[in-house]
Motif scaffolding. Structure first.
Motif, short mmCIF file in Angstrom:
data_model
loop_
_atom_site.label_atom_id
_atom_site.label_comp_id
_atom_site.label_asym_id
_atom_site.label_seq_id
_atom_site.Cartn_x
_atom_site.Cartn_y
_atom_site.Cartn_z
N SER A 21 0.84 -1.20 0.00
CA SER A 21 0.00 0.00 0.00
C SER A 21 0.87 1.24 0.00
O SER A 21 1.98 1.23 0.55
CB SER A 21 -0.91 0.02 1.24
OG SER A 21 -1.76 -1.10 1.27
N THR A 23 0.21 5.52 0.56
CA THR A 23 -0.73 6.62 0.82
C THR A 23 -0.01 7.95 0.67
O THR A 23 0.92 8.24 1.44
CB THR A 23 -1.32 6.50 2.23
OG1 THR A 23 -1.99 5.25 2.35
CG2 THR A 23 -2.31 7.62 2.48
N PHE A 29 -4.19 11.66 -7.13
CA PHE A 29 -4.47 10.63 -8.13
C PHE A 29 -5.05 11.23 -9.42
O PHE A 29 -4.93 10.61 -10.48
CB PHE A 29 -5.44 9.61 -7.56
CG PHE A 29 -4.83 8.72 -6.51
CD1 PHE A 29 -5.65 7.95 -5.69
CD2 PHE A 29 -3.46 8.65 -6.33
CE1 PHE A 29 -5.10 7.13 -4.71
CE2 PHE A 29 -2.89 7.84 -5.36
CZ PHE A 29 -3.72 7.08 -4.54
N SER A 71 -3.55 -0.99 -8.48
CA SER A 71 -4.88 -0.40 -8.39
C SER A 71 -4.82 0.75 -7.41
O SER A 71 -3.83 0.94 -6.71
CB SER A 71 -5.91 -1.45 -7.94
OG SER A 71 -5.62 -1.90 -6.63
N ARG A 72 -5.89 1.49 -7.35
CA ARG A 72 -5.98 2.57 -6.38
C ARG A 72 -7.41 2.69 -5.89
O ARG A 72 -8.35 2.36 -6.61
CB ARG A 72 -5.50 3.90 -6.98
CG ARG A 72 -6.40 4.45 -8.07
CD ARG A 72 -5.90 5.75 -8.66
NE ARG A 72 -6.95 6.36 -9.47
CZ ARG A 72 -6.77 6.77 -10.71
NH1 ARG A 72 -5.57 6.67 -11.29
NH2 ARG A 72 -7.76 7.32 -11.36
N ASP A 74 -9.60 5.65 -4.70
CA ASP A 74 -9.63 7.10 -4.60
C ASP A 74 -10.25 7.57 -3.29
O ASP A 74 -9.82 8.56 -2.71
CB ASP A 74 -10.41 7.69 -5.79
CG ASP A 74 -9.69 7.48 -7.11
OD1 ASP A 74 -10.29 7.76 -8.17
OD2 ASP A 74 -8.52 7.05 -7.09
N ASN A 77 -7.67 7.23 -0.80
CA ASN A 77 -6.42 7.88 -1.20
C ASN A 77 -5.24 6.92 -1.04
O ASN A 77 -4.19 7.27 -0.46
CB ASN A 77 -6.18 9.15 -0.37
CG ASN A 77 -5.10 10.04 -0.97
OD1 ASN A 77 -4.99 10.18 -2.19
ND2 ASN A 77 -4.27 10.64 -0.12
N THR A 78 -5.40 5.72 -1.53
CA THR A 78 -4.38 4.69 -1.36
C THR A 78 -4.13 3.95 -2.66
O THR A 78 -5.07 3.59 -3.37
CB THR A 78 -4.78 3.69 -0.25
OG1 THR A 78 -4.97 4.41 0.97
CG2 THR A 78 -3.70 2.64 -0.05
N LEU A 79 -2.86 3.74 -2.95
CA LEU A 79 -2.41 2.98 -4.10
C LEU A 79 -2.03 1.58 -3.61
O LEU A 79 -1.48 1.44 -2.51
CB LEU A 79 -1.19 3.66 -4.72
CG LEU A 79 -0.52 2.96 -5.89
CD1 LEU A 79 -1.35 3.11 -7.16
CD2 LEU A 79 0.88 3.52 -6.11
N TYR A 80 -2.30 0.58 -4.43
CA TYR A 80 -2.00 -0.80 -4.04
C TYR A 80 -1.16 -1.50 -5.11
O TYR A 80 -1.21 -1.15 -6.29
CB TYR A 80 -3.29 -1.60 -3.84
CG TYR A 80 -4.19 -1.07 -2.78
CD1 TYR A 80 -5.34 -0.35 -3.12
CD2 TYR A 80 -3.91 -1.27 -1.43
CE1 TYR A 80 -6.19 0.14 -2.14
CE2 TYR A 80 -4.76 -0.77 -0.44
CZ TYR A 80 -5.89 -0.06 -0.81
OH TYR A 80 -6.71 0.43 0.17
N CYS A 96 7.15 3.31 -3.94
CA CYS A 96 6.02 4.03 -4.52
C CYS A 96 6.54 5.30 -5.18
O CYS A 96 7.47 5.95 -4.67
CB CYS A 96 5.03 4.38 -3.41
SG CYS A 96 3.55 5.24 -3.94
#
Length: 116
Positions: A21, A23, A29, A71-72, A74, A77-80, A96
């Protein structure tokens, strides 16, 4: 200045899965493409794992296409980065990244170690 905070790394057996993850400290984004890179060791060129653009398009490094998913969320507010079928050669520090023209930001990195 944007801070990127990663989490989710660790030790996993070969064939296992992990989810990383990231953040950002701001909601970026819709303005920045977001990516995961990995680096074998300090001083080596980081290699792109995957990138997701503001419009949702994704690109992957060849090694990642069938096993990793970027993926994200929205709302959070987290990218995975979902990683599956992990191999010992996936052992790296994963970073990241956020980019928009000359604005480029990096997280501190999270170690992923895959045991055989």
């Amino acid at each position: 200045q944007v801070q990127l905070v990663e989490s989710g790394g660790g030790l996993v057996q070969s064939g296992g899965s992990l989810r990383l993850s990231c953040t950002p400290s701001q909601n970026i984004f819709t303005t920045h493409s977001m990516a995961w890179y990995r680096q074998r060791e300090p001083g080596k060129e980081p290699e792109l794992v995957a990138r997701i653009f503001p419009d949702g398009r994704t690109i992957y490094g060849n090694f990642a296409k069938d096993r990793f998913t970027i993926s994200r969320d929205d709302a959070k507010n987290t990218l995975y980065l979902q990683m599956s079928s992990l191999k010992p050669e996936d052992t790296r520090v994963y970073y990241c990244n956020a980019a928009r023209y000359q604005d480029i930001f990096w997280g501190q990195g999270t170690q992923v170690t895959v045991s055989s």
